[in-house]
Write an enzyme that holds these catalytic residues in place. Structure first.
Site, PDB file in Angstrom:
ATOM      1  N   ASP A 218       8.683  -8.605   0.118  1.00 49.36           N
ATOM      2  CA  ASP A 218      10.047  -8.947   0.611  1.00 49.36           C
ATOM      3  C   ASP A 218       9.856  -8.965   2.231  1.00 49.36           C
ATOM      4  O   ASP A 218       9.439  -8.023   2.724  1.00 49.36           O
ATOM      5  CB  ASP A 218      10.985  -7.938   0.002  1.00 49.36           C
ATOM      6  CG  ASP A 218      12.409  -8.021   0.816  1.00 49.36           C
ATOM      7  OD1 ASP A 218      12.988  -9.217   0.924  1.00 49.36           O
ATOM      8  OD2 ASP A 218      12.874  -7.189   1.420  1.00 49.36           O
ATOM      9  N   GLU A 306       9.521 -15.083  -1.411  1.00 43.67           N
ATOM     10  CA  GLU A 306      10.947 -15.735  -1.385  1.00 43.67           C
ATOM     11  C   GLU A 306      10.517 -17.075  -0.880  1.00 43.67           C
ATOM     12  O   GLU A 306       9.677 -17.287  -0.073  1.00 43.67           O
ATOM     13  CB  GLU A 306      11.875 -14.876  -0.398  1.00 43.67           C
ATOM     14  CG  GLU A 306      12.311 -13.882  -0.991  1.00 43.67           C
ATOM     15  CD  GLU A 306      13.243 -13.079   0.099  1.00 43.67           C
ATOM     16  OE1 GLU A 306      14.498 -13.068   0.174  1.00 43.67           O
ATOM     17  OE2 GLU A 306      12.599 -12.398   0.752  1.00 43.67           O
ATOM     18  N   ASP A 389      15.179  -2.812   0.841  1.00 41.81           N
ATOM     19  CA  ASP A 389      14.227  -3.690   0.903  1.00 41.81           C
ATOM     20  C   ASP A 389      13.143  -3.301  -0.384  1.00 41.81           C
ATOM     21  O   ASP A 389      12.272  -4.363  -0.994  1.00 41.81           O
ATOM     22  CB  ASP A 389      13.235  -3.654   2.044  1.00 41.81           C
ATOM     23  CG  ASP A 389      14.057  -3.905   3.249  1.00 41.81           C
ATOM     24  OD1 ASP A 389      14.894  -4.805   3.140  1.00 41.81           O
ATOM     25  OD2 ASP A 389      13.980  -3.317   4.541  1.00 41.81           O
TER      26      ASP A 389
END
Ligand SMILES: [Zn+2]
Length: 436
Positions: A218, A306, A389
């Site tokens: 992340d 991502e 997170d």
């Protein structure tokens, strides 16, 4: 029944694996770039500057020719035609000086122009947007020219590099340049600072199987990246914020520059100084990202991350500086090409997947977490407490594995088993590895 894997792979999916690497297969050949700093003498410096000027002249001359021809008879000139004209131009009175510099640099200008035209037509055709018409090149400090390797015109020596017309130039920060040379790009970074990027074909063997199976990454602003192997452990990689820390220096240099008279010697000096600060900030950021990406690729077989679009995110003005400073785009780029080189897999999840909002334990979606200020939260459904997170990293890991067709439950955690090949994979070339 689950949809087929390739049906689930959206446009954001770029699995970076060509084949399942085996230890016996011959190492694939990749294009690798080596960057060295050049220390040209006075004559060489003068010639490099002149070559840059000539390359710019050729580009602008033929851009004007193309525009003019198109206006007159609605036709455009081909690359081959410009190449022929260039030969004539070198013999023509008034432009004889073109013959004194590296001919490959001039030819490359024509190729660049052709490419700029093709890119323009492609954008118009595919997107209908009216952007990217080739622009005239302006004289500026940061310029570059490219020369091609033919008949041993380029050679690598001990702390020196031989280039066409220039001869042997002293270099420093010599990395281990090896492989078959393809071309060299000579760049004037700031005044008095020259670099060469040597592009070579190199055999790069796949890495042996990694010790760990899959990582969820992340990326954020508070921390540059949170990495989890899914075993309850988290690596927090702090965000170094290179730009912010150099901000005072930047401001001072900028202020000095604005006080100087344009075109004066002191103006030039102030400008060089500002460019130096930019350069060193960029180098430090690059170094940080290189170290982080290579450690991830060494450690894990699959890296789930991502799909970020920093360009869109920078539109959020409050976050713009922080985002530009972190270099996420570069992080993903390096992760992808290193995975390709070393036989790993990058699985990017959909940009619409709410990785922060979902509770990793029960799957409950909590829209309150949309607020970036929420660092810790408790799931209203299962009462589990989450670090924003860390929870996102776990969700990204799980979703990334699903998207790549490897549910975590099917593979024993971290047993080092190699996942199977996924699709045709990403094939990109010319990845630079800065070693300055
Ligand atoms: Zn929950």
């Amino acid at each position: 029944m689950l949809p087929r894997r390739d049906q689930r792979l959206g446009a954001w999916q770029t699995p970076c694996r060509e084949v399942t690497p085996t230890e016996s297969s011959t190492p694939p050949i990749r294009n690798k770039a080596f960057v060295v700093r050049l220390y040209p003498n006075t004559t060489q410096t003068e010639l490099i500057n002149r070559t840059l000027g000539c390359a710019r002249f050729v580009y602008n001359h033929f851009l004007a020719r193309r525009i003019e021809t198109y206006r007159q008879d609605g036709k455009s000139i081909t690359y081959a035609a410009t190449d022929k004209e260039l030969t004539l131009l070198k013999r023509a009175e008034g432009t004889l000086w073109l013959a004194a510099v590296d001919k490959f640099a001039l030819q490359q200008s024509l190729r660049d122009l052709e490419k700029a035209y093709q890119n323009f037509f492609r954008t118009v055709k595919t997107t209908g947007r009216k952007v990217g018409f080739p622009k005239f090149r302006k004289k500026r400090t940061g310029e570059a020219y490219r020369t091609q390797f033919t008949n041993d015109n380029i050679e690598i020596g001990d702390h020196c590099l031989k280039l066409p017309k220039l001869g042997w130039i002293k270099t420093r920060g010599q990395p281990d340049i090896h492989g078959k040379i393809l071309n060299v790009t000579v760049r004037r970074v700031v005044e008095g600072h020259y670099e060469a990027t040597v592009l070579c074909q190199v055999e790069i063997p796949y890495l042996p199987a990694a010790a760990k199976f899959a990582a969820g990454v992340d990326v954020g602003i508070k921390a540059f990246a949170i990495v989890t192997g899914g075993n309850g452990e988290f690596d927090h990689h702090a965000n170094p914020k290179f730009y912010r820390s150099a901000l005072r220096k930047f401001r001072k240099a900028q202020k000095t520059l604005s006080k100087r008279k344009r075109g004066s010697v002191r103006y030039r000096k102030a400008k060089t100084k500002l460019a130096r600060i930019h350069r060193s900030t960029a180098n430090r950021r690059q170094d940080f990202i290189h170290k982080l990406t290579i450690s991830l690729v060494r450690e894990y077989e699959v890296i789930c991350t991502e799909h970020l679009k920093p360009v869109n995110m920078v539109k959020n003005r409050q976050l713009a500086l922080s985002i530009s400073d972190t270099g996420w785009g570069e992080f993903i780029r390096q992760l992808e090409y290193k995975s390709l080189w070393y036989g790993r897999l990058v699985s990017k999840i959909s940009p619409y997947f709410p990785s922060s909002q979902l509770c990793h334990d029960c799957g409950f979606k909590n829209p309150e977490v949309k607020n970036l200020a929420v660092r810790m939260w408790r799931c209203p459904n299962c009462r589990e407490t989450h670090d924003r997170d860390e929870n996102a990293a776990l969700n990204i890991r799980r979703e990334g594995l699903v998207a790549a067709g490897m549910a975590d439950t099917l593979n024993a955690h971290g047993d080092g088993r190699r996942p199977t090949s996924v699709g045709s994979g990403l094939r990109s070339e010319n990845h630079a590895t800065s070693v300055v």
